[in-house]
Design a protein around this motif. Sequence first.
Motif, PDB file in Angstrom:
ATOM      1  N   ASN A 181       0.802  -1.153  -0.110  1.00 32.41           N
ATOM      2  CA  ASN A 181       0.030   0.108   0.027  1.00 32.41           C
ATOM      3  C   ASN A 181       0.761   1.371   0.044  1.00 32.41           C
ATOM      4  OD1 ASN A 181      -2.441  -1.470   0.064  1.00 32.41           O
ATOM      5  ND2 ASN A 181      -1.977  -1.881   2.294  1.00 32.41           N
ATOM      6  N   GLY A 182       2.229   1.008  -0.231  1.00 28.29           N
ATOM      7  CA  GLY A 182       2.787   2.113  -0.379  1.00 28.29           C
ATOM      8  C   GLY A 182       3.391   2.874   1.270  1.00 28.29           C
ATOM      9  N   LEU A 183       3.094   2.086   2.280  1.00 27.26           N
ATOM     10  CA  LEU A 183       3.482   2.753   3.484  1.00 27.26           C
ATOM     11  C   LEU A 183       5.026   1.951   3.678  1.00 27.26           C
ATOM     12  CD1 LEU A 183       0.523   1.561   5.600  1.00 27.26           C
ATOM     13  CD2 LEU A 183       1.114   3.820   5.024  1.00 27.26           C
ATOM     14  N   TYR A 184       5.637   2.839   4.559  1.00 25.34           N
ATOM     15  CA  TYR A 184       7.038   2.568   5.106  1.00 25.34           C
ATOM     16  C   TYR A 184       6.937   0.984   5.760  1.00 25.34           C
ATOM     17  CZ  TYR A 184       8.598   6.922   3.551  1.00 25.34           C
ATOM     18  OH  TYR A 184       8.950   7.895   2.506  1.00 25.34           O
ATOM     19  N   ARG A 185       7.890   0.370   5.757  1.00 25.82           N
ATOM     20  CA  ARG A 185       7.916  -0.961   6.570  1.00 25.82           C
ATOM     21  C   ARG A 185       9.071  -1.242   7.213  1.00 25.82           C
ATOM     22  NH1 ARG A 185       7.020  -7.327   3.889  1.00 25.82           N
ATOM     23  NH2 ARG A 185       5.613  -7.918   5.100  1.00 25.82           N
ATOM     24  N   MET A 186       9.094  -1.836   8.394  1.00 29.73           N
ATOM     25  CA  MET A 186      10.226  -2.094   9.179  1.00 29.73           C
ATOM     26  C   MET A 186      10.131  -3.319  10.012  1.00 29.73           C
ATOM     27  SD  MET A 186      12.340  -0.002  12.403  1.00 29.73           S
ATOM     28  CE  MET A 186      11.284  -0.553  13.495  1.00 29.73           C
ATOM     29  N   ARG A 187      10.977  -4.039   9.957  1.00 27.17           N
ATOM     30  CA  ARG A 187      11.149  -5.612  10.853  1.00 27.17           C
ATOM     31  C   ARG A 187      11.725  -5.331  12.020  1.00 27.17           C
ATOM     32  NH1 ARG A 187      10.428  -9.529   6.203  1.00 27.17           N
ATOM     33  NH2 ARG A 187       9.975  -8.304   4.230  1.00 27.17           N
ATOM     34  N   ALA A 188      11.275  -6.294  12.939  1.00 32.25           N
ATOM     35  CA  ALA A 188      12.174  -6.022  14.292  1.00 32.25           C
ATOM     36  C   ALA A 188      12.459  -7.599  14.563  1.00 32.25           C
ATOM     37  CB  ALA A 188      11.262  -5.395  15.068  1.00 32.25           C
ATOM     38  N   ARG A 240      16.992  -6.208  20.393  1.00 32.12           N
ATOM     39  CA  ARG A 240      16.131  -6.090  19.377  1.00 32.12           C
ATOM     40  C   ARG A 240      16.792  -5.530  18.126  1.00 32.12           C
ATOM     41  NH1 ARG A 240      11.322  -2.054  19.470  1.00 32.12           N
ATOM     42  NH2 ARG A 240      12.601  -0.634  18.494  1.00 32.12           N
ATOM     43  N   LEU A 241      16.830  -6.230  17.065  1.00 27.22           N
ATOM     44  CA  LEU A 241      17.283  -5.725  15.695  1.00 27.22           C
ATOM     45  C   LEU A 241      16.351  -5.132  14.968  1.00 27.22           C
ATOM     46  CD1 LEU A 241      19.977  -8.644  15.137  1.00 27.22           C
ATOM     47  CD2 LEU A 241      20.264  -6.599  16.399  1.00 27.22           C
ATOM     48  N   ASP A 242      16.444  -3.785  14.525  1.00 26.38           N
ATOM     49  CA  ASP A 242      15.529  -3.136  13.560  1.00 26.38           C
ATOM     50  C   ASP A 242      16.222  -3.285  12.174  1.00 26.38           C
ATOM     51  OD1 ASP A 242      13.685  -2.885  15.613  1.00 26.38           O
ATOM     52  OD2 ASP A 242      14.260  -0.580  15.945  1.00 26.38           O
ATOM     53  N   TYR A 243      15.132  -3.546  11.172  1.00 20.93           N
ATOM     54  CA  TYR A 243      15.940  -3.814   9.956  1.00 20.93           C
ATOM     55  C   TYR A 243      14.704  -3.826   8.706  1.00 20.93           C
ATOM     56  CZ  TYR A 243      14.514  -8.481   9.809  1.00 20.93           C
ATOM     57  OH  TYR A 243      13.286  -9.874   9.634  1.00 20.93           O
ATOM     58  N   ALA A 244      15.307  -3.594   7.467  1.00 23.16           N
ATOM     59  CA  ALA A 244      14.494  -3.593   6.713  1.00 23.16           C
ATOM     60  C   ALA A 244      14.934  -4.453   5.154  1.00 23.16           C
ATOM     61  CB  ALA A 244      14.092  -2.432   5.903  1.00 23.16           C
ATOM     62  N   VAL A 245      14.053  -5.091   4.579  1.00 23.39           N
ATOM     63  CA  VAL A 245      14.579  -5.952   3.404  1.00 23.39           C
ATOM     64  C   VAL A 245      14.177  -5.033   2.068  1.00 23.39           C
ATOM     65  CG1 VAL A 245      14.573  -7.926   2.273  1.00 23.39           C
ATOM     66  CG2 VAL A 245      14.199  -8.126   4.459  1.00 23.39           C
ATOM     67  N   SER A 246      15.499  -4.326   1.842  1.00 22.96           N
ATOM     68  CA  SER A 246      15.469  -3.329   0.668  1.00 22.96           C
ATOM     69  C   SER A 246      16.118  -3.740  -0.647  1.00 22.96           C
ATOM     70  CB  SER A 246      15.740  -2.103   0.901  1.00 22.96           C
ATOM     71  OG  SER A 246      15.824  -1.187   0.074  1.00 22.96           O
ATOM     72  N   GLU A 247      15.379  -4.072  -1.673  1.00 22.76           N
ATOM     73  CA  GLU A 247      15.682  -4.561  -2.923  1.00 22.76           C
ATOM     74  C   GLU A 247      16.615  -5.703  -2.716  1.00 22.76           C
ATOM     75  OE1 GLU A 247      18.038  -1.358  -4.819  1.00 22.76           O
ATOM     76  OE2 GLU A 247      16.139  -0.193  -5.142  1.00 22.76           O
ATOM     77  N   GLY A 248      16.051  -6.848  -1.660  1.00 27.05           N
ATOM     78  CA  GLY A 248      16.513  -8.129  -1.682  1.00 27.05           C
ATOM     79  C   GLY A 248      17.664  -8.137  -0.536  1.00 27.05           C
ATOM     80  N   ARG A 249      17.915  -6.908  -0.135  1.00 27.50           N
ATOM     81  CA  ARG A 249      19.069  -6.821   0.821  1.00 27.50           C
ATOM     82  C   ARG A 249      18.545  -6.667   2.436  1.00 27.50           C
ATOM     83  NH1 ARG A 249      22.781  -2.111  -1.216  1.00 27.50           N
ATOM     84  NH2 ARG A 249      20.477  -1.079  -1.349  1.00 27.50           N
ATOM     85  N   VAL A 250      19.252  -7.037   3.153  1.00 27.13           N
ATOM     86  CA  VAL A 250      19.110  -6.769   4.644  1.00 27.13           C
ATOM     87  C   VAL A 250      19.833  -5.608   5.118  1.00 27.13           C
ATOM     88  CG1 VAL A 250      19.445  -7.422   7.177  1.00 27.13           C
ATOM     89  CG2 VAL A 250      18.415  -9.152   5.393  1.00 27.13           C
ATOM     90  N   VAL A 251      18.832  -4.558   5.399  1.00 25.47           N
ATOM     91  CA  VAL A 251      19.604  -3.216   5.976  1.00 25.47           C
ATOM     92  C   VAL A 251      19.290  -3.093   7.511  1.00 25.47           C
ATOM     93  CG1 VAL A 251      19.435  -0.746   5.488  1.00 25.47           C
ATOM     94  CG2 VAL A 251      18.911  -2.367   3.701  1.00 25.47           C
ATOM     95  N   LEU A 252      20.461  -3.199   8.239  1.00 29.17           N
ATOM     96  CA  LEU A 252      20.120  -3.035   9.626  1.00 29.17           C
ATOM     97  C   LEU A 252      20.059  -1.605  10.107  1.00 29.17           C
ATOM     98  CD1 LEU A 252      19.973  -4.389  12.617  1.00 29.17           C
ATOM     99  CD2 LEU A 252      22.626  -4.255  12.446  1.00 29.17           C
TER     100      LEU A 252
END
Length: 285
Positions: A181-188, A240-252
Motif C-alpha cells: 500500500n506504499g507504507l513504510y515497512r520495518m521489521r524487528a 532487538r534488531l530493527d531492519y528492512a529488506v530493501s531491494e532484496g538486501r537486509v538493511v540493519l
Amino acid sequence: MHKKTIAIVTDKPKSVFNSSYLISYLIPLWQDRGHRVVISTKWPFPDADVALLHVDLTRVPLVYRLISKKYPVVLNGNFPDNSKAIVSQHLLKIEDHYAGPVIVKTNGNFGGMPDIAKSSKGDSRRVLNETSNLETLNWHAIRAISPESYPVFRDKSDVPAGVWRNRHLVVEKFLPEYDGNGLYRMRACFLFGDQEVNMVVTSEKPVIKGSNICSRELLDEPAPEALRVLRKKLKIDFGRLDYAVSEGRVVLYDANKTATLSRQSGLEWADRVIRPLSHGIEKYL
C-alpha cells in the motif's frame, strides 16, 4: 532445572521493574519459575549464576563492564557500544560518491537522548524541544535529535554543511522497505539466546517509532540468515534488531541492547512476544 540467581546490572534500577523495557516483562516470568533476580547499580555487584548487562547508554561505562571479571556468564558483555558507527553498514562520508536519498541520525542511540539525560549538564526535555524544529537547528553544535525527527534528504548534497562537521551526527543511505500500500515497512527481531520473535510494522512516516505505527504483525518465518550473520558479528545476546529488506538486501537500522516493547501494542500481543523470549535465559543457566 535447578533454581538460579540472575543479576541485572543496570543504571536504572527502578525502571527495570516497571517500564516498557523488555526486561520488566521478563523478570516476573523468571521469578514465577523459581529463579531469584537481583538488581545492582554499582560495584561490588551481587553474586549470581549469570548477569545481564542492561545499561541504557550508547557506550556502557567501564564500571559496568568490570562485571565480566566477576561472573562466569555476562549477557551482552561483548556488546558495550551500539553507536551507529558500530552498527550501521551504510554510513557515508562527505567525500563518498553516492546518488540517492540519505538520512541524518545521531551517532548515539535513540537520538542521543539517553546520553544527554545521563549527563550532569544534560536536559533531555530541553533538547527535545530545541530539536523539534529542524529548520532552526545549529547542525554543527547539536548533540541530539528527537528520534522521530531524523530528517531525510533527497541527496547527500542537500545535507547541511554543519552535519558533516558534527561528531555526534552521522549520514546514512536511506534504504527503506515498502508494503503493497506504499507504507513504510520495518521489521524487528527480538532476541534472547537461542530464542527469537520476529515482527513487522508499517507507518506513513519514514522513521518508524511506536507512536506512528499503523499496523504490527508477528511473523512465523525466522530472521534472514544475513541478519543472523550481523548479530553474530555484533555479539549481541539480548535485545532487538530493527531492519528492512530493501531491494532484496537486509538493511540493519538499529541494534538495541536495552530493548523496549511499546505498551500501546496491548498486553495480549506483548505476551506473544515475551513468553518465548523468556526461555532464552535457559541457555545460560
